[in-house]
Design a protein around this motif. Sequence first.
Motif, PDB file in Angstrom:
ATOM      1  N   MET A   1       0.717  -1.198   0.135  1.00  0.00           N
ATOM      2  CA  MET A   1      -0.303   0.210   0.109  1.00  0.00           C
ATOM      3  C   MET A   1       0.588   1.407   0.218  1.00  0.00           C
ATOM      4  SD  MET A   1      -2.952   0.806   2.356  1.00  0.00           S
ATOM      5  CE  MET A   1      -2.717   1.604   3.721  1.00  0.00           C
ATOM      6  N   GLU A   2       0.468   2.723  -0.892  1.00  0.00           N
ATOM      7  CA  GLU A   2       1.395   3.229  -0.522  1.00  0.00           C
ATOM      8  C   GLU A   2       0.987   4.759  -0.016  1.00  0.00           C
ATOM      9  OE1 GLU A   2       1.626   7.144  -3.956  1.00  0.00           O
ATOM     10  OE2 GLU A   2       1.387   4.355  -5.053  1.00  0.00           O
ATOM     11  N   LEU A   3       1.585   4.778   0.772  1.00  0.00           N
ATOM     12  CA  LEU A   3       1.691   6.001   1.786  1.00  0.00           C
ATOM     13  C   LEU A   3       1.837   7.414   0.712  1.00  0.00           C
ATOM     14  CD1 LEU A   3       3.331   4.863   5.351  1.00  0.00           C
ATOM     15  CD2 LEU A   3       0.638   5.075   4.287  1.00  0.00           C
ATOM     16  N   LYS A   4       0.498   8.336   1.363  1.00  0.00           N
ATOM     17  CA  LYS A   4       0.838   9.617  -0.014  1.00  0.00           C
ATOM     18  C   LYS A   4       1.177  10.466   1.701  1.00  0.00           C
ATOM     19  CE  LYS A   4      -1.804   8.788  -3.737  1.00  0.00           C
ATOM     20  NZ  LYS A   4      -2.693   8.827  -4.525  1.00  0.00           N
ATOM     21  N   LYS A   5       1.861  11.855   1.308  1.00  0.00           N
ATOM     22  CA  LYS A   5       1.812  12.974   2.060  1.00  0.00           C
ATOM     23  C   LYS A   5       1.077  13.649   2.489  1.00  0.00           C
ATOM     24  CE  LYS A   5       3.739  16.233  -0.892  1.00  0.00           C
ATOM     25  NZ  LYS A   5       5.043  17.289  -1.157  1.00  0.00           N
ATOM     26  N   PRO A   6       0.624  14.126   3.822  1.00  0.00           N
ATOM     27  CA  PRO A   6      -0.452  15.412   3.808  1.00  0.00           C
ATOM     28  C   PRO A   6      -1.200  16.225   2.834  1.00  0.00           C
ATOM     29  CG  PRO A   6       0.802  14.624   5.593  1.00  0.00           C
ATOM     30  CD  PRO A   6       1.675  13.847   4.747  1.00  0.00           C
ATOM     31  N   LEU A   7      -2.190  16.378   2.762  1.00  0.00           N
ATOM     32  CA  LEU A   7      -1.922  17.472   1.809  1.00  0.00           C
ATOM     33  C   LEU A   7      -2.541  18.922   2.691  1.00  0.00           C
ATOM     34  CD1 LEU A   7      -5.017  16.299  -0.977  1.00  0.00           C
ATOM     35  CD2 LEU A   7      -2.375  16.365  -1.154  1.00  0.00           C
ATOM     36  N   LYS A   8      -2.121  19.729   2.011  1.00  0.00           N
ATOM     37  CA  LYS A   8      -1.958  21.367   2.075  1.00  0.00           C
ATOM     38  C   LYS A   8      -2.940  21.923   1.606  1.00  0.00           C
ATOM     39  CE  LYS A   8       2.356  22.382   1.187  1.00  0.00           C
ATOM     40  NZ  LYS A   8       3.229  23.533   0.708  1.00  0.00           N
ATOM     41  N   THR A   9      -3.792  22.673   2.069  1.00  0.00           N
ATOM     42  CA  THR A   9      -5.618  22.937   2.046  1.00  0.00           C
ATOM     43  C   THR A   9      -5.549  23.380   0.521  1.00  0.00           C
ATOM     44  OG1 THR A   9      -6.062  23.962   4.107  1.00  0.00           O
ATOM     45  CG2 THR A   9      -7.358  25.342   2.148  1.00  0.00           C
ATOM     46  N   SER A  10      -3.973  24.071   0.033  1.00  0.00           N
ATOM     47  CA  SER A  10      -3.925  23.934  -1.485  1.00  0.00           C
ATOM     48  C   SER A  10      -3.948  23.251  -1.930  1.00  0.00           C
ATOM     49  CB  SER A  10      -2.803  25.618  -1.590  1.00  0.00           C
ATOM     50  OG  SER A  10      -1.424  24.614  -0.819  1.00  0.00           O
ATOM     51  N   ASP A  11      -3.040  22.728  -1.927  1.00  0.00           N
ATOM     52  CA  ASP A  11      -2.542  21.068  -2.353  1.00  0.00           C
ATOM     53  C   ASP A  11      -3.956  20.671  -3.065  1.00  0.00           C
ATOM     54  OD1 ASP A  11      -0.064  21.613  -2.948  1.00  0.00           O
ATOM     55  OD2 ASP A  11      -0.482  20.593  -1.187  1.00  0.00           O
ATOM     56  N   LEU A  12      -4.988  20.678  -1.485  1.00  0.00           N
ATOM     57  CA  LEU A  12      -6.060  19.992  -1.693  1.00  0.00           C
ATOM     58  C   LEU A  12      -7.636  20.589  -2.651  1.00  0.00           C
ATOM     59  CD1 LEU A  12      -8.367  17.808  -0.270  1.00  0.00           C
ATOM     60  CD2 LEU A  12      -9.174  19.695   1.387  1.00  0.00           C
ATOM     61  N   ILE A  13      -7.623  21.663  -2.611  1.00  0.00           N
ATOM     62  CA  ILE A  13      -8.062  22.461  -3.716  1.00  0.00           C
ATOM     63  C   ILE A  13      -7.341  22.175  -5.012  1.00  0.00           C
ATOM     64  CG2 ILE A  13      -8.684  25.076  -4.369  1.00  0.00           C
ATOM     65  CD1 ILE A  13      -8.461  25.400  -1.248  1.00  0.00           C
ATOM     66  N   ARG A  14      -6.608  22.085  -4.980  1.00  0.00           N
ATOM     67  CA  ARG A  14      -6.590  21.887  -6.593  1.00  0.00           C
ATOM     68  C   ARG A  14      -6.446  20.688  -7.551  1.00  0.00           C
ATOM     69  NH1 ARG A  14      -1.702  23.442  -5.592  1.00  0.00           N
ATOM     70  NH2 ARG A  14      -1.643  25.964  -5.964  1.00  0.00           N
ATOM     71  N   GLU A  15      -6.475  19.937  -6.403  1.00  0.00           N
ATOM     72  CA  GLU A  15      -5.720  18.331  -6.542  1.00  0.00           C
ATOM     73  C   GLU A  15      -8.130  17.828  -6.979  1.00  0.00           C
ATOM     74  OE1 GLU A  15      -5.268  14.263  -7.373  1.00  0.00           O
ATOM     75  OE2 GLU A  15      -4.075  16.312  -7.482  1.00  0.00           O
ATOM     76  N   LEU A  16      -8.795  18.487  -6.420  1.00  0.00           N
ATOM     77  CA  LEU A  16      -9.913  18.261  -6.319  1.00  0.00           C
ATOM     78  C   LEU A  16     -10.745  18.587  -7.066  1.00  0.00           C
ATOM     79  CD1 LEU A  16     -12.577  18.134  -5.397  1.00  0.00           C
ATOM     80  CD2 LEU A  16     -13.054  20.417  -4.728  1.00  0.00           C
ATOM     81  N   ARG A  17     -10.121  20.415  -7.906  1.00  0.00           N
ATOM     82  CA  ARG A  17     -10.422  21.022  -9.248  1.00  0.00           C
ATOM     83  C   ARG A  17      -9.922  20.200 -10.128  1.00  0.00           C
ATOM     84  NH1 ARG A  17      -8.101  24.066 -12.516  1.00  0.00           N
ATOM     85  NH2 ARG A  17      -5.862  24.392 -11.078  1.00  0.00           N
ATOM     86  N   GLN A  18      -8.610  19.936 -10.067  1.00  0.00           N
ATOM     87  CA  GLN A  18      -8.046  19.115 -11.028  1.00  0.00           C
ATOM     88  C   GLN A  18      -9.051  17.769 -11.122  1.00  0.00           C
ATOM     89  OE1 GLN A  18      -4.416  18.777 -10.441  1.00  0.00           O
ATOM     90  NE2 GLN A  18      -3.796  20.938 -11.637  1.00  0.00           N
ATOM     91  N   GLN A  19      -9.301  16.919 -10.640  1.00  0.00           N
ATOM     92  CA  GLN A  19     -10.528  15.276 -10.437  1.00  0.00           C
ATOM     93  C   GLN A  19     -11.859  15.521 -11.106  1.00  0.00           C
ATOM     94  OE1 GLN A  19     -10.051  12.534  -7.415  1.00  0.00           O
ATOM     95  NE2 GLN A  19      -7.968  12.973  -7.141  1.00  0.00           N
ATOM     96  N   LEU A  20     -12.317  16.683 -10.697  1.00  0.00           N
ATOM     97  CA  LEU A  20     -13.426  17.383 -10.906  1.00  0.00           C
ATOM     98  C   LEU A  20     -13.421  17.929 -12.841  1.00  0.00           C
ATOM     99  CD1 LEU A  20     -14.940  19.160  -7.884  1.00  0.00           C
ATOM    100  CD2 LEU A  20     -15.819  16.310  -9.294  1.00  0.00           C
ATOM    101  N   ASP A  21     -12.036  17.992 -13.559  1.00  0.00           N
ATOM    102  CA  ASP A  21     -11.783  18.965 -14.157  1.00  0.00           C
ATOM    103  C   ASP A  21     -12.396  20.037 -14.562  1.00  0.00           C
ATOM    104  OD1 ASP A  21     -10.347  18.374 -17.007  1.00  0.00           O
ATOM    105  OD2 ASP A  21     -12.629  17.893 -18.406  1.00  0.00           O
ATOM    106  N   LEU A  22     -12.152  20.922 -13.714  1.00  0.00           N
ATOM    107  CA  LEU A  22     -13.086  22.200 -14.171  1.00  0.00           C
ATOM    108  C   LEU A  22     -11.368  23.307 -14.517  1.00  0.00           C
ATOM    109  CD1 LEU A  22     -15.930  22.255 -11.106  1.00  0.00           C
ATOM    110  CD2 LEU A  22     -16.005  21.730 -12.763  1.00  0.00           C
ATOM    111  N   SER A  23     -11.992  24.414 -14.987  1.00  0.00           N
ATOM    112  CA  SER A  23     -11.056  25.565 -15.020  1.00  0.00           C
ATOM    113  C   SER A  23     -11.542  26.179 -13.043  1.00  0.00           C
ATOM    114  CB  SER A  23     -11.203  26.800 -15.375  1.00  0.00           C
ATOM    115  OG  SER A  23     -12.502  27.318 -15.337  1.00  0.00           O
ATOM    116  N   GLN A  24     -10.274  26.856 -12.738  1.00  0.00           N
ATOM    117  CA  GLN A  24     -10.683  27.804 -11.844  1.00  0.00           C
ATOM    118  C   GLN A  24     -11.555  28.766 -11.599  1.00  0.00           C
ATOM    119  OE1 GLN A  24      -6.720  30.023 -11.171  1.00  0.00           O
ATOM    120  NE2 GLN A  24      -5.632  28.083 -10.086  1.00  0.00           N
ATOM    121  N   GLU A  25     -12.170  28.914 -13.301  1.00  0.00           N
ATOM    122  CA  GLU A  25     -12.834  29.872 -12.729  1.00  0.00           C
ATOM    123  C   GLU A  25     -14.475  29.294 -12.671  1.00  0.00           C
ATOM    124  OE1 GLU A  25     -14.461  33.157 -16.737  1.00  0.00           O
ATOM    125  OE2 GLU A  25     -12.796  31.477 -17.100  1.00  0.00           O
TER     126      GLU A  25
END
Length: 84
Positions: A1-25
Amino acid sequence: MELKKPLKTSDLIRELRQQLDLSQEKFAAKLGVSLRTVNRWENGYAMPSQMALKLIEEMLQKMGEPGKTLLRQYRSQAEQRENF
């Protein structure tokens, strides 16, 4: 099992947005904030309000397992910060 490092809030938001395939706008429109606000969140210059965080958490929950995984990584980091 791969352990990933904890996310910062900024990373969480970016990752969520990218996974939803949404532009920042488009992501900003979903949350009722400006493009500049999302940009500032992702670059770590500002933190989302409690209301925005609640909406972000709801988006993560609706994603199913991928969203829950992101949320667990983020909460893991928050707990580590509280222990210092």
